[in-house]
Design a protein around this motif. Structure first.
Motif, PDB file in Angstrom:
ATOM      1  N   GLY A 111       0.616  -1.237  -0.061  1.00 50.89           N
ATOM      2  CA  GLY A 111       0.054   0.107  -0.094  1.00 50.89           C
ATOM      3  C   GLY A 111       0.903   1.335   0.158  1.00 50.89           C
ATOM      4  N   GLN A 112       2.162   1.289   0.114  1.00 49.11           N
ATOM      5  CA  GLN A 112       3.088   2.470   0.102  1.00 49.11           C
ATOM      6  C   GLN A 112       2.947   2.981  -1.464  1.00 49.11           C
ATOM      7  OE1 GLN A 112       6.974   1.868   1.067  1.00 49.11           O
ATOM      8  NE2 GLN A 112       7.873   3.824   0.726  1.00 49.11           N
ATOM      9  N   LEU A 113       2.789   4.191  -1.537  1.00 53.85           N
ATOM     10  CA  LEU A 113       2.951   4.973  -2.825  1.00 53.85           C
ATOM     11  C   LEU A 113       4.398   5.328  -2.964  1.00 53.85           C
ATOM     12  CD1 LEU A 113       1.286   5.939  -5.146  1.00 53.85           C
ATOM     13  CD2 LEU A 113       0.768   8.203  -3.900  1.00 53.85           C
ATOM     14  N   VAL A 114       4.889   5.030  -4.096  1.00 53.43           N
ATOM     15  CA  VAL A 114       6.512   5.517  -4.433  1.00 53.43           C
ATOM     16  C   VAL A 114       6.092   6.166  -5.844  1.00 53.43           C
ATOM     17  CG1 VAL A 114       8.414   4.742  -5.183  1.00 53.43           C
ATOM     18  CG2 VAL A 114       7.003   3.242  -3.596  1.00 53.43           C
ATOM     19  N   LYS A 115       6.954   7.563  -5.432  1.00 53.27           N
ATOM     20  CA  LYS A 115       6.860   8.454  -6.807  1.00 53.27           C
ATOM     21  C   LYS A 115       8.073   8.722  -7.000  1.00 53.27           C
ATOM     22  CE  LYS A 115       2.664  10.977  -5.668  1.00 53.27           C
ATOM     23  NZ  LYS A 115       2.001  12.400  -5.581  1.00 53.27           N
ATOM     24  N   ARG A 116       8.550   8.739  -8.374  1.00 59.20           N
ATOM     25  CA  ARG A 116       9.843   9.215  -8.970  1.00 59.20           C
ATOM     26  C   ARG A 116       9.447  10.127 -10.342  1.00 59.20           C
ATOM     27  NH1 ARG A 116      10.935   7.523  -4.596  1.00 59.20           N
ATOM     28  NH2 ARG A 116      12.237   5.926  -4.064  1.00 59.20           N
ATOM     29  N   SER A 117      10.550  10.932 -10.569  1.00 60.01           N
ATOM     30  CA  SER A 117      10.465  11.562 -11.769  1.00 60.01           C
ATOM     31  C   SER A 117      10.376  10.414 -12.906  1.00 60.01           C
ATOM     32  CB  SER A 117      11.768  12.284 -12.073  1.00 60.01           C
ATOM     33  OG  SER A 117      11.854  12.781 -13.456  1.00 60.01           O
ATOM     34  N   SER A 118       9.651  10.710 -13.711  1.00 56.58           N
ATOM     35  CA  SER A 118       9.348   9.727 -15.153  1.00 56.58           C
ATOM     36  C   SER A 118      10.430  10.135 -16.204  1.00 56.58           C
ATOM     37  CB  SER A 118       7.950   9.951 -15.510  1.00 56.58           C
ATOM     38  OG  SER A 118       7.740  11.442 -16.073  1.00 56.58           O
ATOM     39  N   ILE A 119      11.398  11.072 -15.818  1.00 57.31           N
ATOM     40  CA  ILE A 119      12.163  11.532 -16.965  1.00 57.31           C
ATOM     41  C   ILE A 119      13.514  10.512 -16.996  1.00 57.31           C
ATOM     42  CG2 ILE A 119      13.582  13.261 -17.980  1.00 57.31           C
ATOM     43  CD1 ILE A 119      10.743  13.642 -18.195  1.00 57.31           C
ATOM     44  N   CYS A 120      13.830   9.998 -18.086  1.00 56.66           N
ATOM     45  CA  CYS A 120      14.967   8.995 -17.932  1.00 56.66           C
ATOM     46  C   CYS A 120      16.333   9.924 -17.734  1.00 56.66           C
ATOM     47  CB  CYS A 120      14.992   8.118 -19.472  1.00 56.66           C
ATOM     48  SG  CYS A 120      16.573   7.025 -19.473  1.00 56.66           S
ATOM     49  N   PRO A 121      17.113   9.533 -16.792  1.00 55.75           N
ATOM     50  CA  PRO A 121      18.235  10.082 -16.744  1.00 55.75           C
ATOM     51  C   PRO A 121      19.278  10.019 -17.924  1.00 55.75           C
ATOM     52  CG  PRO A 121      18.496   8.312 -15.190  1.00 55.75           C
ATOM     53  CD  PRO A 121      17.140   8.185 -15.787  1.00 55.75           C
ATOM     54  N   GLY A 147      20.766  -0.389 -18.643  1.00 52.02           N
ATOM     55  CA  GLY A 147      21.276   0.784 -19.343  1.00 52.02           C
ATOM     56  C   GLY A 147      20.497   0.991 -20.618  1.00 52.02           C
ATOM     57  N   PRO A 148      21.017   2.173 -21.200  1.00 56.15           N
ATOM     58  CA  PRO A 148      22.205   2.934 -21.151  1.00 56.15           C
ATOM     59  C   PRO A 148      22.254   3.847 -19.916  1.00 56.15           C
ATOM     60  CG  PRO A 148      20.931   3.850 -23.094  1.00 56.15           C
ATOM     61  CD  PRO A 148      20.327   2.450 -22.674  1.00 56.15           C
ATOM     62  N   ALA A 149      20.995   4.000 -19.248  1.00 56.23           N
ATOM     63  CA  ALA A 149      21.210   4.986 -18.192  1.00 56.23           C
ATOM     64  C   ALA A 149      22.177   4.385 -16.952  1.00 56.23           C
ATOM     65  CB  ALA A 149      19.793   5.204 -17.472  1.00 56.23           C
ATOM     66  N   ASN A 150      22.720   5.085 -16.465  1.00 56.20           N
ATOM     67  CA  ASN A 150      23.647   4.496 -15.298  1.00 56.20           C
ATOM     68  C   ASN A 150      23.177   5.353 -13.881  1.00 56.20           C
ATOM     69  OD1 ASN A 150      24.548   7.205 -15.915  1.00 56.20           O
ATOM     70  ND2 ASN A 150      26.589   6.882 -15.567  1.00 56.20           N
ATOM     71  N   SER A 151      22.061   5.997 -13.754  1.00 58.77           N
ATOM     72  CA  SER A 151      21.729   6.147 -12.357  1.00 58.77           C
ATOM     73  C   SER A 151      20.035   6.001 -12.328  1.00 58.77           C
ATOM     74  CB  SER A 151      21.909   7.633 -12.378  1.00 58.77           C
ATOM     75  OG  SER A 151      21.396   8.695 -13.288  1.00 58.77           O
TER      76      SER A 151
END
Length: 779
Positions: free
Chosen positions: A726-736, A769-773
């Motif tokens: 039930g925990q809501l997790v939010k992150r940016s939706s822009i690929c780094p 990858g190719p993202a590395n973060s």
């Protein structure tokens, strides 16, 4: 048309590239070919394949093979993408947009000009839906803003994006972003239908749709399916918990992959070595082994744990056959000389792995066995493919390949005619990797292997050769850096534009022990199926065997509502041909990279081959085209020879800087696929979700346990996931990586980037990858 102009500007509104004399021909060809073809790919990957919301998925595109074309033997088994031509000039070559052709498509000659004219002929039947002048200006403004986001300034550009959007909408005569988005969607859908029909590829209904109530959580229908959450101490440092990105499969990746080697820590000065290998998967460890065996001082860094990536999700075929067809390779690369080299490299790869296993005493169930290419139906054109490929195999020097009839033979199900490739092989991939890691780190070879250590800076190594990590430590190799990370962790579009990321699916069914032959089987569809047996389940001791069926590939980063039940499709395929198939035991997925000209990319980085200050050379290994086990050994042999300065018979063929002379016009629909996918990913960062009709009615608070979505919250888009607890997790939706928009993948419980295939688990951890973060946290 607006969509075509938009895709074009997303790629062309960039600083002028070097002239053709200064830049590799392959890079010039990549940029120009991709820019013209972007609109074509956008028809199927940007928006629905039909004018209605329930269009078919990307894997439903047909193939001349499966439509009975007499020229069937010349196409690839996945959605074909067109090879580049050395005659395609870039903006710096003095021509128009492509090969010297004008924007109208009437000028220019040669291969590239022909492609441009063919594309515009197919598109010419469609009129402009939106006023050309206004749409052109709007597209230019939106494209420029999206490109700014791609340069890594997505967050800082939020205010300019809003102002730019308002101005663009005003010029286009639209009252709202939703109006503009719907107009783009409508014309693209109509255009897609028109082009597909012109190419003889009408959209087909999805045979295995997902029920509406599980569209956002299809993985949750089955226990322990999808990407599993990391456990305590598994997400960073040197803890022994489950690292991010694992899945439950027949190799027991979920249980057997843990960090066994400490991370590299800072404080003691830079670590020195001769060669740094980035990535602890099949490619990375095979390369490290070949180098260490020659006495080189090697360091390997792995962001998570050995086997945590795609090497732990493979089906582990080691193939004598090349699944893009020797006939196709012969056609694309100018004759049987090329196909003979590819065949030789495949046989050498099998020998390489067998030799490692035998010499180092690695217990990994390595077995030589036959592989069979079988027709997916009984049409004369399909059966003729076997004869055509058999002839190509003979020209490639594979004299032991023969046509056989499996009908009535025990252990081959209901299969009939097939081509037998007798020198194939298979193994248990995680047993091999863990055994090889132990060998490498023993005093015999002295390789320094650091897990939980992610390369953090991809820019400085291009200049000084110094590589920094997320643990605060740094490594300075003297001779070479090898990026063995599935897709290179760099912003080098000369590589990323040459290959497309695809999701591929695996199903494991219980069968009675000993009821099937120990063999590999491959079908002839374009989106082909690959099949093998795993005796005794994961550890080889169970009183039954597991039949493994893979395939049903589609483009990475599809919109969530476009996913279908790929596992149901695999199950239907298996039960039709192997009546012994019983209970489904495993469902998982992986990712493959398909180069535009089909062969892997192993060699010097095409843009930054040598570090400016240190002289350290940069190598990459990517684009295995779904043949990663075979390709990893080929890469090890090629790269070891290049680093040593020795000639290698296959280095030019697999070079990331190669230029492919042949073009298959029937692949028009896939021309510039990666460029248009990038355009879609960038445009989606600008247009509001509600205007696109993509989960716009959702609010984060409405997500049910297990559901994920990319949502609009004010001027921002967020990647939201509600955990089963039930925990809501939010992150940016822009690929780094390059600032594209990620999308929720309901089959794997991940957020995937359509541009270049980066993947993040539901908690935002980077797992491919190719993202590395990781996805940026929102506060």
């Amino acid at each position: 048309m607006l969509l075509m102009r938009l895709g074009r500007r997303l790629l062309l509104r960039t600083p002028p590239p070097p002239t053709a004399a200064a830049a590799p021909a392959s890079l010039t060809a990549t940029a120009t070919t991709a820019s013209r073809g972007g609109a074509s790919r956008a028809l199927s990957s940007v928006l629905p394949r039909t004018a209605t919301a329930g269009g078919s998925s990307s894997s439903s595109s047909s193939n001349p093979r499966s439509s009975g074309s007499s020229g069937s033997s010349s196409c690839s088994r996945r959605q074909a993408v067109v090879a580049m031509s050395s005659s395609a000039g870039g903006p710096g070559s003095g021509g128009g947009e492509l090969g010297g052709s004008s924007t109208s498509g009437s000028g220019g000659g040669g291969l590239a000009g022909g492609v441009a004219r063919a594309a515009e002929k197919a598109m010419g039947a469609m009129g402009s839906v939106i006023d050309g002048s206004a749409a052109d200006k709007a597209a230019a403004r939106l494209g420029g803003a999206a490109h700014s986001a791609a340069e890594g300034a997505a967050e800082a550009a939020q205010a300019p994006l809003k102002d730019t959007m308002k101005a663009a909408l005003k010029e286009a005569g639209a009252e709202s972003a939703g109006d503009a988005a719907r107009a783009v969607r409508d014309q693209a859908a109509a255009l897609g239908t028109s082009v597909a029909a012109a190419l003889g590829h009408p959209p087909a209904p999805e045979p295995h749709p997902l029920p509406p109530d599980v569209k956002m959580t299809s993985y949750a229908r089955f226990p322990d399916t999808g990407t599993l959450p990391p456990t305590q101490n598994g997400g960073g440092g040197g803890g022994g918990g489950r690292p991010p990105g694992l899945t439950r499969n027949v190799w027991a990746q979920q249980d057997s992959v843990r960090r066994a080697y400490a991370p590299l820590t800072g404080g003691g000065g830079d670590v020195k070595c001769e060669v740094l290998v980035v990535g602890g998967g099949m490619v990375g460890l095979n390369v490290a082994y070949r180098l260490a065996k020659e006495g080189r001082d090697v360091v390997v860094v792995e962001a998570r744990a050995v086997g945590a990536g795609q090497s732990g999700r493979t089906s582990a075929h080691i193939m004598q056959w090349n699944d893009d067809y020797y006939g196709t390779i012969e056609e694309k690369f100018g004759g049987p000389g090329a196909s003979r080299l590819v065949a030789d490299s495949h046989l050498a790869a099998i020998d390489f792995i067998e030799r490692v296993v035998q010499e180092e005493g690695i217990d990994c169930d390595f077995t030589r066995l036959p592989g069979y290419l079988f027709p997916h139906d009984n049409r004369p054109s399909t059966l003729a493919m076997l004869d055509s490929e058999l002839a190509a195999c003979r020209r490639a020097g594979l004299g032991d390949v023969r046509r056989v009839d499996l009908a009535g033979l025990p252990g081959h199900g209901r299969l009939g005619p097939a081509l037998e490739f007798p020198r194939s092989a298979e193994f248990h991939p995680l047993k091999y990797l863990h055994g090889l890691a132990a060998v490498l780190t023993s005093p015999k070879y002295g390789v320094r292997l650091y897990e939980g250590t992610r390369v953090a800076d991809t820019l400085d190594p291009q200049i000084s050769g110094r590589v920094t990590t997320d643990t605060g430590a740094a490594i300075t190799p003297s001779a070479a850096i090898v990026y063995a990370t599935n897709s290179p962790v760099s912003r080098n579009v000369a590589v990323h534009a040459r290959q497309a990321a695809n999701r591929t699916y695996m199903l494991g069914l219980q069968v009675p022990q000993g009821s099937l032959a120990r063999a590999n089987w491959w079908s002839t569809e374009e989106a082909y199926h690959y099949v093998r047996l795993q005796p005794g389940d994961a550890d080889g001791t169970a009183p039954y065997d597991v039949l493994l069926i893979g395939g049903e590939d589609h483009q990475t980063g599809e919109y969530a509502d476009k996913y279908s039940d790929r596992w149901a499709a695999l199950e239907a395929f298996a039960r039709e041909r192997w009546p012994q198939a019983g209970e489904v035991l495993y469902r998982w997925s992986g990712q493959v990279y398909e180069p535009i000209d089909l062969l892997g990319l192993y060699g010097l980085d095409p843009v930054n081959p040598v570090n400016a200050l240190s002289g350290c050379k940069r190598y990459i290994a990517t684009g295995d085209s779904g043949q990663g086990m075979t390709g990893s050994a080929i890469a090890a042999m090629v790269l070891a020879d290049l680093i040593a300065g020795r000639p290698n018979p296959w280095s030019e063929l697999y070079s990331p800087s190669r230029v492919t002379p042949a073009l298959n016009v029937s692949s028009l629909e896939e021309l510039g696929s990666e460029a248009a996918a990038t355009a879609r990913g960038l445009v989606d960062t600008v247009l509001p979700r509600s205007g696109l009709g993509l989960a716009g009615h959702y609010q984060a608070e409405q997500l049910r346990p297990g559901e994920g979505a990319v949502l609009q919250e004010g001027a921002h888009k967020v990647a939201a996931f509600r955990t089963p607890e039930g925990q809501l997790v939010k992150r940016s939706s822009i690929c780094p990586h390059l600032g594209c928009q990620v999308e929720w993948n309901p089959n794997d419980a991940t957020f995937d980037c359509v541009c270049h295939g980066s993947q993040f688990d539901a908690w935002g951890n980077c797992i491919n990858g190719p993202a590395n973060s990781n996805l940026k946290e929102l506060f």
